[in-house]
Write a protein that holds these residues in place. Structure first.
Motif, PDB file in Angstrom:
ATOM      1  N   GLN A 281     -35.474 -21.029  -2.787  1.00 20.29           N
ATOM      2  CA  GLN A 281     -36.147 -22.252  -3.236  1.00 20.29           C
ATOM      3  C   GLN A 281     -35.690 -22.642  -4.631  1.00 20.29           C
ATOM      4  N   TYR A 283     -32.703 -21.928  -5.953  1.00 19.67           N
ATOM      5  CA  TYR A 283     -31.318 -22.400  -5.874  1.00 19.67           C
ATOM      6  C   TYR A 283     -31.226 -23.795  -5.279  1.00 19.67           C
ATOM      7  N   ARG A 284     -32.178 -24.169  -4.442  1.00 20.86           N
ATOM      8  CA  ARG A 284     -32.125 -25.516  -3.862  1.00 20.86           C
ATOM      9  C   ARG A 284     -32.280 -26.601  -4.919  1.00 20.86           C
TER      10      ARG A 284
END
Length: 527
Positions: A281, A283-284
């Motif tokens: 989450q 890295y998104r």
């Protein structure tokens, strides 16, 4: 607010909105018979002149401390350039090339990854009564920047050999390799400092990084002289990266000490490896943030590398130009950061009219700053190079490039300023979409064609291509803000952006919705 209510958070597209608007202050009206709602602007009767005066004063008082912080951080590279400039053209060229690779391969992706904390930490601190979620997300950021440094470290260890394969001169390649090997010692603390700085800012402690820099800056100045030139401890060229590594560690230790001895430590929590769970989450949001920064930043570094192919004179002159740009960029960038805070705050309160005038005042101020800086630099174009070197060929080339430089400098500063407005509007994706064609379809290809193709313009060709990319990107963003933004709609979009589910580990019973007055106080402390 009932604990059974659906509780949602700000996401990365609106990173500077640090709280939900208070339900008691918003008057809702249906839009086109849909379920969508927007708050009623309570300042529709405030005169235009009053808004402009108020926002101009707020922007002025808020930008000064931010400019000081930005300038101090930027000055470290400037001081390092000065310390090696008198050693010779090869040393100056190697330092410039090393700093280019550090910016491109370490700072750009690292700061991009760390910038996602502005979303996670801000929302965790304002929306949850358990403040240790700020530390939870900060540990995710530290983990991300640590992983990013592993391949970069391996690459830097063999950089001198790679530069030889790419056609760089043996002298510059060797010096560049030495610079990077020593600088690596301070790479992790530099990026960790960026994460911890955002950890503090999420809690409204905005001046911590400035105080740390004020204390570290004199040490860096002394170390840059002593380790390079001092008869007793001077090491020559290799002393410059060592001074930078020491400075990076002092920044990290300074802000860590500030956290330990302040109330901010209560938000750190107990260390565990739980932060790895669901890190995708993070890295998104972090990867798109880094990609957006890369579009424009990488273009500048590629121009520096292209200039190095014409020899150390061109590379040294390029270093003098970009050092000047890094200094003059800080003021509009600070204005953009303050503007992003103000617009985000106003949109969160439903004051779309004030947000619109804030953007207008900010853009106008940016042009005034750009004109003043460009005029000063152009007036001193024949002497600017002597700040870094005694080589007359470098100084003459600096004077030749200065007319092109002042155009790039003005609009690059505007990009830094307007980028703050785009972030406040949650339009980072649009910003990246505009940057890619401006630089990578038009500017950079044209620059390489003019510089290395049939026109054979050399380094001047690269600057002409850079002008096309920077000016196109600047004007496209400004046209969007001035003519295409529906500010009333942006309030609705802002409110919808602050609603996304958080990690499953978060205890929903601990969630609170602070009143608007608390949010306003927080923004006041930031100024």
């Amino acid at each position: 607010m009932s604990s059974n209510s659906t509780v949602e958070y700000p996401r990365e597209s609106a990173p500077l909105l640090n709280s939900h608007p208070s339900e008691t202050t918003l008057t809702y009206t249906p839009i086109h018979n849909e379920s969508e709602v927007v708050p009623l602007d309570e300042e529709l009767n405030v005169s235009r002149v009053s808004l402009i005066k108020q926002e101009s004063w707020w922007l002025f008082t808020s930008s000064i401390p931010l400019s000081m912080s930005f300038f101090l951080q930027s000055s470290f590279n400037f001081i390092s350039m000065l310390s090696v400039g008198k050693l010779g053209v090869n040393e100056l060229a190697a330092t410039s090339l090393s700093l280019m690779m550090i910016n491109f391969l370490v700072r750009m992706p690292g700061i991009g990854l760390a910038s996602a904390l502005e979303s996670f930490c801000n929302s965790a601190f304002t929306a949850s009564s358990d403040k240790t979620w700020v530390g939870f997300h900060t540990r995710r950021g530290l983990f991300a920047i640590t992983l990013q440094l592993i391949p970069t470290t391996i690459l830097f260890m063999f950089m001198d050999q790679l530069l030889l394969l790419l056609g760089q001169t043996p002298e510059v390649s060797k010096l560049c390799g030495q610079f990077l090997h020593v600088w690596l010692v301070g790479s992790w603390p530099l990026l960790a400092y960026e994460c911890l700085k955002r950890f503090m800012q999420a809690q409204g402690i905005m001046k911590a990084s400035t105080w740390v820099m004020v204390l570290v800056a004199p040490v860096h100045i002394y170390a840059s002289y002593a380790l390079v030139w001092s008869p007793s401890m001077g090491m020559g060229f290799i002393g410059a990266p060592l001074a930078m590594a020491i400075t990076n560690w002092l920044l990290f230790l300074g802000i860590t000490g500030y956290i330990v001895f302040s109330k901010a430590r209560h938000a750190w929590g107990t260390f565990s490896l739980d932060f790895i769970d669901g890190i995708g989450q993070y890295y998104r949001l972090a990867i798109p943030s880094a990609a957006m920064m890369a579009c424009s930043w990488a273009a500048f570094e590629l121009v520096t590398f292209g200039s190095s192919l014409f020899g150390p004179i061109s590379l040294a002159a390029q270093a003098c130009m970009f050092t000047a740009m890094s200094l003059t960029y800080q003021i509009p960038a600070a204005i953009g950061s303050a503007t992003a805070t103000r617009i985000g705050n106003m949109l969160g309160q439903g004051k779309h009219r004030r947000a619109r005038y804030t953007s207008y005042v900010s853009i106008f101020t940016g042009y005034i700053v750009g004109i003043v800086c460009s005029t000063i630099l152009f007036t001193h174009r024949r002497t600017w190079g002597y700040l870094f070197t005694d080589d007359d060929d470098v100084v003459v080339l600096c004077a030749k490039l200065m007319p092109y430089f002042v155009v790039v400098q003005m609009h690059d500063g505007m990009n830094g300023l307007v980028g703050g407005i785009m972030r406040a509007l949650g339009r980072q994706s649009l910003g990246a979409a505009l940057a890619f064609p401006s630089f990578w379809i038009m500017g950079i290809p044209l620059g390489f064609y003019l510089g290395m193709g049939p026109p054979k313009l050399g380094v001047v060709g690269f600057w002409l291509g850079l002008i096309l990319g920077v000016v196109s990107y600047s004007l496209l963003q400004q046209l969007f803000i001035l003519f295409y933004v529906d500010w009333r709609h942006e309030v609705k979009a802002c409110l919808s952006r602050v609603m996304v589910p958080q990690p499953k580990k978060l205890n929903m019973a601990n969630l609170t919705m602070p009143p608007l007055s608390d949010s306003a106080a927080s923004y006041g402390s930031m100024a």
